[in-house]
Scaffold this active site. Structure first.
Site: not given
Ligand code: AMP
Length: 204
Positions: A13, A85, A117, A150, A161
């Protein structure tokens, strides 16, 4: 146009949102990056968010929605990455999206992508040590800042996740499918092939 990119962690994404922003000059809003920015500030809220992120757990809907709502207020064109989400986020967001792009990805492919990554600490561009390496080791091609791994890219957090995704985000996909604005893209291919299919959907 108001677009959201959905898909499991490791679907790409972030990479595709960045490519769309570069090509069509439409601003992207990446929920994960916005949350990590808050963590960097080391505020009370930032510390709370860090705890959720590091454990691979979703941040409470209210926090995520407040941050995203503030960012997109009054904007007519944008790309959302990683938001909404959960069904609760869909309901409280109240924005009418034009298209939701759902990038499907097999678990084993997603896991291998996450394992390699690297992300830019400044402009948040995403790289992969094998499939999309930076020109110079450990440095962002665009802003030359340091790349980092990360804190939630551990085996435990990745597992969590992917579980969250199944439980919380798959119902969101069903919701947009019923609304007939969901477009499914096979994400189990090279970046170039997947992006070719995604970009055809856009007329900004
Ligand atoms: P990502 O960078 O999209 O993989 O997101 C990393 C982390 O950020 C996730 O595992 C959640 O802890 C938090 N996060 C990202 N997007 C959301 C969302 N829409 N709602 C709640 N937590 C989020």
């Amino acid at each position: 146009m108001k677009i959201a990119l959905l898909g499991p962690p490791g679907a790409g994404k972030g990479t595709f949102a960045q490519m769309l922003e570069d090509e069509f000059k439409v601003k992207r809003f990446v929920m994960g990056d916005l949350l990590r920015e808050e963590v960097k500030k080391k505020t009370k809220l930032g510390k709370e968010i860090k705890n959720y992120i590091d454990n691979g757990v979703l941040v409470p809907d209210e926090i995520a929605c407040n941050i995203m709502r503030r960012k997109i207020k009054g904007k007519k064109n944008y790309i959302l990455d990683g938001f909404p989400r959960t069904l609760l986020q869909v309901k409280s967001f109240k924005e009418d999206l034009d298209k939701v792009i759902y990038i499907t990805t097999k678990n084993e492919i997603a896991i291998s992508r996450l394992a390699g990554r690297r992300q830019c600490s400044k402009c948040h561009r995403v790289y992969h040590i094998k499939t999309n390496p930076p020109k110079e080791d450990g440095k962002c091609d665009f802003c030359k800042s340091k790349l980092y791994i990360r804190t939630d890219e551990t085996e435990e957090a990745i597992k969590q996740r992917l579980e969250n995704y199944k439980k919380e985000t798959e119902p969101v996909i069903e919701y947009y499918k019923k609304k007939k604005i969901l477009v499914e893209i096979n994400g189990n291919r090279s970046i170039k092939e997947v992006y070719e299919d995604i970009r055809k959907l856009f007329k900004w």
